[in-house]
Design an enzyme around this catalytic site. Sequence first.
Site: not given
Ligand code: SAH
Length: 453
Positions: A74, A80, A83, A161, A285, A314, A383, A410
Site C-alpha cells: 500500500c 495510515c 493496517c 485501499c 461482520q 450479544y 460474542d 475479538c
Molecule cells: N454476534 C453478532 C454480534 C457481535 S458484536 C455477530 O457476530 O454479528 C457484539 C454485540 O454486542 C453488538 O451487537 C453490541 O450491540 C452488543 N452488546 C454490547 N453490549 C451488550 C450487552 N450488555 N448486552 C447485550 N448485547 C450487548
Amino acid sequence: MKPVTKNDRLSVYVEDLTHDGAGVAKVDGYPLFIKDALPGETVTVHVLKTLKSYGFAKLISIEEKSADRIDAPCPVFEICGGCQLQHLSYEGQLKYKEKVVRDAMARLGKLPDVPVHPVKGMDNPWRYRNKSQIPFGQEDGRVVAGFYQPRSHRIADTDICLIQTPEADILMASLKRNLQDMGIEPYEEKTHRGMLRHVVLRKGRVTGELMVVLVTKKQKFPQAERAVEAIRAALPDVTSIMQNVNGDKTNVIFGNETINLWGKDIIEDRIGDVRFEISARSFYQVNPEQTEVLYGQALDYAGLTGTETVIDAYCGIGTISLFLAQRAKFVMGVEIVPQAIEDAKRNAYLNGFTNTLFEAGPAEEVIPRWYKDGKQADVLVVDPPRKGCDEALLQTMLEQQPERIVYVSCNPATLARDLRILEDGGYRTQEVQPVDMFPQTTHVECVAWLTRS
Ligand code: SAH
C-alpha cells in the site's frame, strides 16, 4: 536511571512484537517500542520519548532484515492507521497472531497449557472488507478521503485501499473528483463546517448488492439528487443509496436519522445457507468469507444434535443465532440494540425459522430472567464487544452451569481474563481456535470451547 534519553540514536536488536504490532527491543532490560520494526531485526533507532519503565523510538534504518519482512504494497502504509502489519509476510502475521493468543492465555488467563490451534487464515488476505467507512475532509482547499492516521483524526489521503472492495476505490476516487463541482463541501472536524462527513459502502459478498450511505451534517441536502446521479454513474450496480444525518460534534460515524435517497432500504447477503437483510446501521461482520469459518467453528464447538436449547448472548442481528438454529431445537438471542433485534426477528422470519426467540436488552439482565422463568440452556454462546463479558453474566453462567460454553471473542486479553473466571468456577477450556478476520491488521478473533468439569 533510564539507559537511554530522548534523541539518542542507537542500534538495537528487536526481539518481540507487541499486541499492537510494534517491535520491542531491550536496552539493559529497558523496553523500547519501535513502530514497523520486526523481531529478529537489528535496527538503528531515534529515541522519541522515555517514560519510567519503557520508551518509544522511531525506526531509522534496518541493518539486519527479518526473513519475514516484505515491502508493504500500500502506498500510504507508513502514514495510515488502518493496517499495521503489511510489512510482515502473511505467514508471519498468522504466526504472530497465534503467539498473541498464546501469550494472553498464559499471562492473563494463567492457562499456559490450553491448546491454541494455528490461526485459520485466508487464501487471499486482501480486498476482504465488505464494509468501508470513508472519512471525507479538506486540506488546503483540497478534498481528501481515505482513512485516519494512527491515533489521530487527520486523514491519510488515498485513492486505493487494498483491504477494501474495488468498488470502494472507485467510489472514493469519483466522489473526491466531483465533490467540488457538485457544490458539496466536505466536513471539517476542527471547525464543524461543511456537509459530507463519511461515505459508507457495504457489499453483499454472495449477492453482490451494494449500499452507499452518505453521512451528512444536516438533513437538508440540496445536492442529494446530483450525488445520487454521480454514485450511480460511478457504480452502475449500486442497489441502495441512503443518507444518514449526524449533526453532532462527535467521532461516532452515524447519527440517528436515516433517509432513503434511491433504491432499497437494505442489502441482502448470505452466510452459508442463511440469508440476512442488513439495514444501514446494523452491525454485520466485515469479513464475510472468514465469518463463515468463524461461525462454522462456533457451531462445531456447540456440538448440536438437534435436541439442545442454546442461548446466543450479544447476538447482533442474529447471525450466529440463525446459524445455530439450523441444528438446535431452540435458540434464544439477546442483544442491547433494539434495531438489531428487529433485524434478527425479520431475518429469522425470512429464513423460515420458527425455533428462535429474540429479546432486546442487556445480556446480563435478560439471561438471569430467562433462567428464573425456567428457560434452561444446554449451550451458551457469547460474542461480546472488546471489553468482554459483563461480570454479572459470568456469574449467571457459573450459577446455571450450562453443559458447554462457546466464547467468540475479538479481544484475546478480555477472553483470557473471562476464561480464568470460568475456570475458577468449574469449567475447563478445551481449546481455542483463532481465526484471521482482519488480515494486515493486529486484530485477531478467537473461538474458545469450554465444558463443565
Ligand atoms: N454476534 C453478532 C454480534 C457481535 S458484536 C455477530 O457476530 O454479528 C457484539 C454485540 O454486542 C453488538 O451487537 C453490541 O450491540 C452488543 N452488546 C454490547 N453490549 C451488550 C450487552 N450488555 N448486552 C447485550 N448485547 C450487548
